[in-house]
Design a protein around this motif. Structure first.
Motif, PDB file in Angstrom:
ATOM      1  N   TYR A  31       0.798  -1.101  -0.106  1.00  0.00           N
ATOM      2  CA  TYR A  31       0.121  -0.161  -0.036  1.00  0.00           C
ATOM      3  C   TYR A  31       0.650   1.234   0.050  1.00  0.00           C
ATOM      4  O   TYR A  31       1.798   1.574   0.848  1.00  0.00           O
ATOM      5  CB  TYR A  31      -1.018  -0.199   1.171  1.00  0.00           C
ATOM      6  CG  TYR A  31      -1.986  -1.359   1.104  1.00  0.00           C
ATOM      7  CD1 TYR A  31      -1.684  -2.420   1.868  1.00  0.00           C
ATOM      8  CD2 TYR A  31      -3.137  -0.916   0.479  1.00  0.00           C
ATOM      9  CE1 TYR A  31      -2.529  -3.383   1.753  1.00  0.00           C
ATOM     10  CE2 TYR A  31      -3.992  -2.038   0.409  1.00  0.00           C
ATOM     11  CZ  TYR A  31      -3.707  -3.265   1.103  1.00  0.00           C
ATOM     12  OH  TYR A  31      -4.419  -4.383   1.154  1.00  0.00           O
ATOM     13  N   SER A  94       2.120   1.913   3.979  1.00  0.00           N
ATOM     14  CA  SER A  94       1.414   1.095   5.057  1.00  0.00           C
ATOM     15  C   SER A  94       2.346  -0.049   5.376  1.00  0.00           C
ATOM     16  O   SER A  94       2.537  -0.789   4.665  1.00  0.00           O
ATOM     17  CB  SER A  94      -0.006   0.975   4.812  1.00  0.00           C
ATOM     18  OG  SER A  94      -0.456   0.400   6.017  1.00  0.00           O
ATOM     19  N   ALA A  95       2.839  -0.235   6.798  1.00  0.00           N
ATOM     20  CA  ALA A  95       3.476  -1.334   7.333  1.00  0.00           C
ATOM     21  C   ALA A  95       3.361  -1.456   8.645  1.00  0.00           C
ATOM     22  O   ALA A  95       2.652  -0.699   9.162  1.00  0.00           O
ATOM     23  CB  ALA A  95       4.842  -0.682   6.918  1.00  0.00           C
ATOM     24  N   ASN A 102      -0.113  -1.761  12.147  1.00  0.00           N
ATOM     25  CA  ASN A 102      -0.306  -1.173  11.199  1.00  0.00           C
ATOM     26  C   ASN A 102      -0.191   0.227  11.195  1.00  0.00           C
ATOM     27  O   ASN A 102      -0.862   0.875  12.003  1.00  0.00           O
ATOM     28  CB  ASN A 102      -1.349  -1.682  10.311  1.00  0.00           C
ATOM     29  CG  ASN A 102      -1.339  -3.061   9.644  1.00  0.00           C
ATOM     30  OD1 ASN A 102      -0.622  -3.130   8.966  1.00  0.00           O
ATOM     31  ND2 ASN A 102      -2.016  -3.958  10.196  1.00  0.00           N
ATOM     32  N   THR A 103       0.695   1.056  10.677  1.00  0.00           N
ATOM     33  CA  THR A 103       1.094   2.436  10.734  1.00  0.00           C
ATOM     34  C   THR A 103       1.569   2.773   9.506  1.00  0.00           C
ATOM     35  O   THR A 103       2.191   2.138   8.667  1.00  0.00           O
ATOM     36  CB  THR A 103       2.248   2.818  11.766  1.00  0.00           C
ATOM     37  OG1 THR A 103       1.859   1.981  13.153  1.00  0.00           O
ATOM     38  CG2 THR A 103       2.286   4.190  11.861  1.00  0.00           C
ATOM     39  N   ILE A 104       0.997   3.986   8.977  1.00  0.00           N
ATOM     40  CA  ILE A 104       1.416   4.870   7.755  1.00  0.00           C
ATOM     41  C   ILE A 104       2.775   5.644   7.992  1.00  0.00           C
ATOM     42  O   ILE A 104       2.826   6.513   9.042  1.00  0.00           O
ATOM     43  CB  ILE A 104       0.486   5.763   7.290  1.00  0.00           C
ATOM     44  CG1 ILE A 104      -0.830   4.571   7.024  1.00  0.00           C
ATOM     45  CG2 ILE A 104       0.752   6.493   6.227  1.00  0.00           C
ATOM     46  CD1 ILE A 104      -2.087   5.014   6.273  1.00  0.00           C
ATOM     47  N   TYR A 105       3.852   5.198   7.414  1.00  0.00           N
ATOM     48  CA  TYR A 105       5.094   5.939   7.472  1.00  0.00           C
ATOM     49  C   TYR A 105       5.177   6.956   6.039  1.00  0.00           C
ATOM     50  O   TYR A 105       4.994   6.448   5.110  1.00  0.00           O
ATOM     51  CB  TYR A 105       6.078   5.125   7.407  1.00  0.00           C
ATOM     52  CG  TYR A 105       5.990   4.198   8.655  1.00  0.00           C
ATOM     53  CD1 TYR A 105       5.409   2.945   8.662  1.00  0.00           C
ATOM     54  CD2 TYR A 105       6.577   4.652   9.858  1.00  0.00           C
ATOM     55  CE1 TYR A 105       5.249   2.177   9.755  1.00  0.00           C
ATOM     56  CE2 TYR A 105       6.586   3.852  11.139  1.00  0.00           C
ATOM     57  CZ  TYR A 105       5.808   2.660  11.235  1.00  0.00           C
ATOM     58  OH  TYR A 105       5.790   1.767  12.196  1.00  0.00           O
TER      59      TYR A 105
END
Lengths: 115, 117
Positions: A31, A94-95, A102-105
């Motif tokens: 993603y 997203s990782a 799950n977090t967006i970087y």
């Protein structure tokens, strides 16, 4: 470090010209996202991708198109740049993180000025 | 419709004191709330998150509190340090479905925190 590289980091372009921003990631994340940040608006989602050749619109997609021909690259194109598209553009992935699931970087940003 | 609201554009505190940043939301479908910190000319960096089924999460000097009935969350920084001076964004996360990490973040407009030495 989420392995995200944005290019160019800074660009000045003229109204009406096409512009492409590139996001490159090295960790095979499925993603990917493009956000823009403007004063008084926070971060707003432009487009996102959920796989190669699979993309969808975000909340401010008008005037933008995207492409993802390879897992590692997500391109954002302004077909005909306008002054309202002067902004800072952030690519994100997203990782899963051990700290937060799950977090967006985010990448470091691309500063675009349309004159 | 602004689903995530940070009503204070700026906050100024003295070094060593507590900083409290507030965030309100309207979307009951958020499953997580995240805080990001952003320095000028850099990308936002993830700071701390909280699940919608929790009321507190702590990580070092940073604690996030969630009041689900009031649809309100706050980030506490104790003690505040000059290096904490940055814009802080609150975000609510929703799951888009189809498995995997298919999430969407909805951000507030941010609060500029200034910690004075």
């Amino acid at each position: 470090d989420a392995g995200i590289t944005q290019s160019p980091r800074h660009k000045v372009t003229e109204t009406g010209t096409p512009v492409t921003l590139r996001c490159h990631q090295t960790e095979n994340h499925r993603y990917m996202y493009w956000y823009r940040q403007d004063p008084g608006h926070g971060l707003r989602l432009i487009h996102y991708s959920y796989g190669v050749k699979d993309t969808d619109k975000g909340e401010v997609s008008d005037g933008y198109s995207v492409s993802r021909s390879k897992t590692e690259d997500f391109l954002l194109t302004l077909e005909s740049a306008t002054s309202s598209q002067t902004s800072v553009y952030f690519c994100a992935i997203s990782a899963i993180s051990g700290r937060s699931g799950n977090t967006i970087y985010f990448g470091e940003g691309s500063w675009l000025t349309v004159v | 419709d602004q689903q995530v609201k940070q009503n204070s554009p700026s906050l100024s505190v003295q070094e060593g004191r507590i900083s409290i940043l507030n965030c309100d939301y309207t979307n009951s479908m958020f499953d997580y709330f995240l805080w990001y910190k952003k320095y000028p000319a850099e990308g936002p960096t993830f700071l701390i998150s909280i699940s919608s089924i929790k009321d507190k999460n702590e990580d070092g000097r940073f604690t996030v509190f969630l009041n689900k009935s009031a649809k309100h969350l706050s980030l506490h920084i104790v003690p505040s340090q000059p290096g904490d001076s940055a814009v802080y964004f609150c975000a609510g996360r929703t799951y888009r479905g189809s498995g995997g990490s298919n999430y969407k973040l909805t951000f507030g407009k941010g609060t500029l925190l200034t910690v004075n030495p």
